[in-house]
Design an enzyme around this catalytic site. Structure first.
Site, PDB file in Angstrom:
ATOM      1  N   HIS A  15       0.713  -1.169   0.124  1.00 35.84           N
ATOM      2  CA  HIS A  15       0.184  -0.050   0.178  1.00 35.84           C
ATOM      3  C   HIS A  15       0.901   1.342  -0.132  1.00 35.84           C
ATOM      4  CE1 HIS A  15      -3.575   2.375   1.285  1.00 35.84           C
ATOM      5  NE2 HIS A  15      -2.630   3.015   1.688  1.00 35.84           N
ATOM      6  N   GLU A  16       1.971   1.465   0.765  1.00 35.33           N
ATOM      7  CA  GLU A  16       2.761   2.377   0.940  1.00 35.33           C
ATOM      8  C   GLU A  16       3.729   2.498  -0.247  1.00 35.33           C
ATOM      9  OE1 GLU A  16       2.102   4.770   2.984  1.00 35.33           O
ATOM     10  OE2 GLU A  16       0.747   3.256   3.981  1.00 35.33           O
ATOM     11  N   HIS A  64       1.997   4.317  -3.036  1.00 34.22           N
ATOM     12  CA  HIS A  64       2.086   5.750  -2.876  1.00 34.22           C
ATOM     13  C   HIS A  64       3.134   6.243  -3.738  1.00 34.22           C
ATOM     14  CE1 HIS A  64      -1.496   6.903  -0.601  1.00 34.22           C
ATOM     15  NE2 HIS A  64      -1.061   5.861   0.318  1.00 34.22           N
TER      16      HIS A  64
END
Length: 166
Positions: free
Chosen positions: A107-108, A111
């Protein structure tokens, strides 16, 4: 830079944060799978890369500090191997075999790639969160009337062959 990201991470009740989320365009992330229950257990990774995806895929619910109160199912690899630099600039290679930890990292990492969690949702899931996303946009526009946004229209509803897959 690391202290800014760490401070912002600790301010909210999340389990990870990437530098672009606080307006800093560098490839840096911090995460702690236990969040506030075990402070000091954060991993700080610079220039991370996914080396290998293992263990198949699984669907799980995700949220994001950048999109408060919005949750939806996202498919991710259950296990991954990564390489990065740690906070001291030393190279590290990690096998993330816990599916929860692998999900947080991915998820990170997204980004850092300019990908948001709703970009990974299946179309039917995006439609369930669309009203909440539009409400966030409206809130932002009210606070920043000079801002311009481009909305992606909902998909056309088709029946039978060509219908949106759930």
């Amino acid at each position: 830079m690391v202290s800014l990201l760490h401070r912002e991470y600790n301010r909210d009740d999340g389990v990870g944060l990437a530098a672009p989320q606080v307006g800093v365009n560098v490839r840096l992330m911090v995460f702690n799978p236990e969040g506030r229950t075990r402070p000091g257990n954060e991993s700080i990774l610079v220039n991370p890369e996914i080396v290998e995806q293992l263990g198949g895929k699984e669907v799980g619910e995700e949220g994001c500090l950048s999109f408060p109160r919005i949750y939806g199912d996202v498919e991710r690899s259950r296990q991954i191997t990564i390489k990065a630099l740690d906070a001291k600039g030393q190279p590290v290679k990690l096998q993330l075999t816990d599916p929860w930890v692998a999900r947080i990292f991915q998820h990170e990492y997204d980004h850092l790639q300019g990908i948001l969690f709703h970009d990974r949702m299946k179309p039917a899931v995006v439609e369930t969160v669309r009203p909440s996303l539009v409400a966030l946009e409206e809130e932002f526009l009210a606070a920043h009337p000079e801002a311009k946004i481009v909305r992606v229209p909902p998909p056309k509803v088709n029946k039978g062959f060509g219908a949106v897959k759930k």
